[in-house]
Design a protein around this motif. Structure first.
Motif, PDB file in Angstrom:
ATOM      1  N   MET A  19       0.837  -1.206   0.000  1.00  0.00           N
ATOM      2  CA  MET A  19       0.000   0.000   0.000  1.00  0.00           C
ATOM      3  C   MET A  19       0.871   1.254   0.000  1.00  0.00           C
ATOM      4  N   TYR A  20       1.936   1.236   0.795  1.00  0.00           N
ATOM      5  CA  TYR A  20       2.834   2.398   0.848  1.00  0.00           C
ATOM      6  C   TYR A  20       3.505   2.608  -0.513  1.00  0.00           C
ATOM      7  N   GLU A  21       3.976   1.551  -1.142  1.00  0.00           N
ATOM      8  CA  GLU A  21       4.622   1.675  -2.454  1.00  0.00           C
ATOM      9  C   GLU A  21       3.672   2.297  -3.473  1.00  0.00           C
ATOM     10  N   ILE A  22       2.431   1.850  -3.459  1.00  0.00           N
ATOM     11  CA  ILE A  22       1.432   2.387  -4.396  1.00  0.00           C
ATOM     12  C   ILE A  22       1.219   3.877  -4.132  1.00  0.00           C
ATOM     13  N   ALA A  23       1.000   4.220  -2.867  1.00  0.00           N
ATOM     14  CA  ALA A  23       0.744   5.617  -2.518  1.00  0.00           C
ATOM     15  C   ALA A  23       1.955   6.493  -2.829  1.00  0.00           C
ATOM     16  N   PHE A  24       3.150   6.005  -2.507  1.00  0.00           N
ATOM     17  CA  PHE A  24       4.363   6.795  -2.753  1.00  0.00           C
ATOM     18  C   PHE A  24       4.600   6.990  -4.249  1.00  0.00           C
ATOM     19  N   SER A  25       4.274   5.982  -5.053  1.00  0.00           N
ATOM     20  CA  SER A  25       4.473   6.109  -6.497  1.00  0.00           C
ATOM     21  C   SER A  25       3.584   7.203  -7.092  1.00  0.00           C
ATOM     22  N   ILE A  26       2.500   7.511  -6.420  1.00  0.00           N
ATOM     23  CA  ILE A  26       1.577   8.547  -6.895  1.00  0.00           C
ATOM     24  C   ILE A  26       1.894   9.903  -6.278  1.00  0.00           C
ATOM     25  N   LEU A  27       2.226   9.913  -4.984  1.00  0.00           N
ATOM     26  CA  LEU A  27       2.373  11.166  -4.239  1.00  0.00           C
ATOM     27  C   LEU A  27       3.819  11.659  -4.123  1.00  0.00           C
ATOM     28  N   HIS A  28       4.786  10.772  -4.232  1.00  0.00           N
ATOM     29  CA  HIS A  28       6.213  11.115  -4.232  1.00  0.00           C
ATOM     30  C   HIS A  28       6.707  11.803  -2.958  1.00  0.00           C
ATOM     31  N   GLN A  29       5.984  11.683  -1.878  1.00  0.00           N
ATOM     32  CA  GLN A  29       6.421  12.244  -0.598  1.00  0.00           C
ATOM     33  C   GLN A  29       6.026  11.277   0.503  1.00  0.00           C
ATOM     34  N   MET A  66      -8.119   0.551  -3.654  1.00  0.00           N
ATOM     35  CA  MET A  66      -8.483   1.556  -2.641  1.00  0.00           C
ATOM     36  C   MET A  66      -7.322   2.504  -2.346  1.00  0.00           C
ATOM     37  N   THR A  67      -6.121   1.946  -2.219  1.00  0.00           N
ATOM     38  CA  THR A  67      -4.946   2.780  -1.941  1.00  0.00           C
ATOM     39  C   THR A  67      -4.668   3.711  -3.111  1.00  0.00           C
ATOM     40  N   ARG A  68      -4.742   3.172  -4.313  1.00  0.00           N
ATOM     41  CA  ARG A  68      -4.511   3.990  -5.513  1.00  0.00           C
ATOM     42  C   ARG A  68      -5.520   5.132  -5.576  1.00  0.00           C
ATOM     43  N   ASN A  69      -6.789   4.829  -5.386  1.00  0.00           N
ATOM     44  CA  ASN A  69      -7.827   5.855  -5.451  1.00  0.00           C
ATOM     45  C   ASN A  69      -7.668   6.893  -4.343  1.00  0.00           C
ATOM     46  N   THR A  70      -7.315   6.446  -3.155  1.00  0.00           N
ATOM     47  CA  THR A  70      -7.104   7.376  -2.038  1.00  0.00           C
ATOM     48  C   THR A  70      -5.931   8.300  -2.343  1.00  0.00           C
ATOM     49  N   ALA A  71      -4.840   7.738  -2.846  1.00  0.00           N
ATOM     50  CA  ALA A  71      -3.663   8.550  -3.176  1.00  0.00           C
ATOM     51  C   ALA A  71      -3.973   9.543  -4.296  1.00  0.00           C
ATOM     52  N   LEU A  72      -4.707   9.097  -5.308  1.00  0.00           N
ATOM     53  CA  LEU A  72      -5.079  10.005  -6.405  1.00  0.00           C
ATOM     54  C   LEU A  72      -5.977  11.129  -5.897  1.00  0.00           C
ATOM     55  N   SER A  73      -6.897  10.801  -5.022  1.00  0.00           N
ATOM     56  CA  SER A  73      -7.774  11.813  -4.436  1.00  0.00           C
ATOM     57  C   SER A  73      -6.965  12.812  -3.617  1.00  0.00           C
ATOM     58  N   GLN A  74      -6.022  12.305  -2.854  1.00  0.00           N
ATOM     59  CA  GLN A  74      -5.173  13.188  -2.049  1.00  0.00           C
ATOM     60  C   GLN A  74      -4.320  14.078  -2.961  1.00  0.00           C
ATOM     61  N   ARG A  75      -3.815  13.517  -4.061  1.00  0.00           N
ATOM     62  CA  ARG A  75      -3.011  14.321  -4.992  1.00  0.00           C
ATOM     63  C   ARG A  75      -3.859  15.441  -5.598  1.00  0.00           C
ATOM     64  N   ARG A  76      -5.113  15.138  -5.938  1.00  0.00           N
ATOM     65  CA  ARG A  76      -5.996  16.189  -6.469  1.00  0.00           C
ATOM     66  C   ARG A  76      -6.205  17.289  -5.432  1.00  0.00           C
ATOM     67  N   LYS A  77      -6.404  16.903  -4.177  1.00  0.00           N
ATOM     68  CA  LYS A  77      -6.579  17.895  -3.108  1.00  0.00           C
ATOM     69  C   LYS A  77      -5.333  18.759  -2.965  1.00  0.00           C
TER      70      LYS A  77
END
Length: 143
Positions: A19-29, A66-77
Motif C-alpha cells: 500500500m505504501y509503495e502504491i501511494a508513494f508512487s503517486i504522491l512522491h512524498q 483503494m490505496t490507488r484511489n485514495t492517493a489520487l484523491s489526495q493528490r488532487r486535493k
C-alpha cells in the motif's frame, strides 16, 4: 476467530508495504504516502465485515485499488491547494491563516510543493510574498 484489531493488524502487516509503495508512487512524498495508507486503512476499518469474507487474492486487489484511489484523491486535493492565483485576496488571507499551529499539516504540504519548484520560481515567491516587493522591484533585482 480473530478480533477486529488482530484482523486489521494482520492486514496491515501483510499488505502495508504494498500500500505504501502504491501511494508513494503517486504522491512522491513520504508523509503524504503514509497519510494515504492510513486513510485507506480507516476505510477498511469502516467496512471490516466485508473484508473478513474476501479471499486473499481479492483482498490484495481491493486494497490496491483503494490505496490507488485514495492517493489520487489526495493528490488532487494537494494540487487544488497550490493551484491558485497568488494575487487573489482570499488566497492571501488563507496564507496568513497558515501561521497558526493548527494548520501545520497544510503548511508542510505547501512547503513541500514549493520545494518542488525551480530555484527561480522559489526566488520569485520569496521576493513577492515574503519580502513583499512589487513586480517592478523584483524585475530590477533579478536583472
Amino acid at each position: 476467530m480473530q478480533s477486529d484489531r488482530e484482523f486489521i493488524t494482520e492486514l496491515f502487516l501483510h499488505y502495508g508495504a504494498l500500500m505504501y509503495e502504491i501511494a508513494f508512487s503517486i504522491l512522491h512524498q513520504q508523509q503524504n504516502a503514509e497519510d494515504a495508507v492510513q486513510e485507506t486503512m480507516l476505510k477498511v476499518i469502516r467496512h471490516i465485515a466485508a473484508f473478513r469474507t474476501l479471499p486473499d487474492a481479492n483482498t490484495r486487489a481491493l486494497l490496491t485499488v483503494m490505496t490507488r484511489n485514495t492517493a489520487l484523491s489526495q493528490r488532487r486535493k494537494l494540487k487544488r491547494l497550490i493551484s491558485f492565483d497568488m494575487n487573489d485576496e482570499a488566497v492571501q488571507s488563507s496564507l496568513a491563516m497558515l501561521q497558526s499551529d493548527d494548520d501545520a499539516y497544510v503548511r508542510r504540504i505547501l512547503a513541500g510543493q514549493i520545494r518542488q519548484l525551480s530555484a527561480e520560481e522559489q526566488t520569485l515567491l520569496r521576493l513577492k510574498y515574503w519580502e513583499q516587493l512589487s513586480h517592478r522591484e523584483i524585475g530590477r533585482r533579478l536583472r
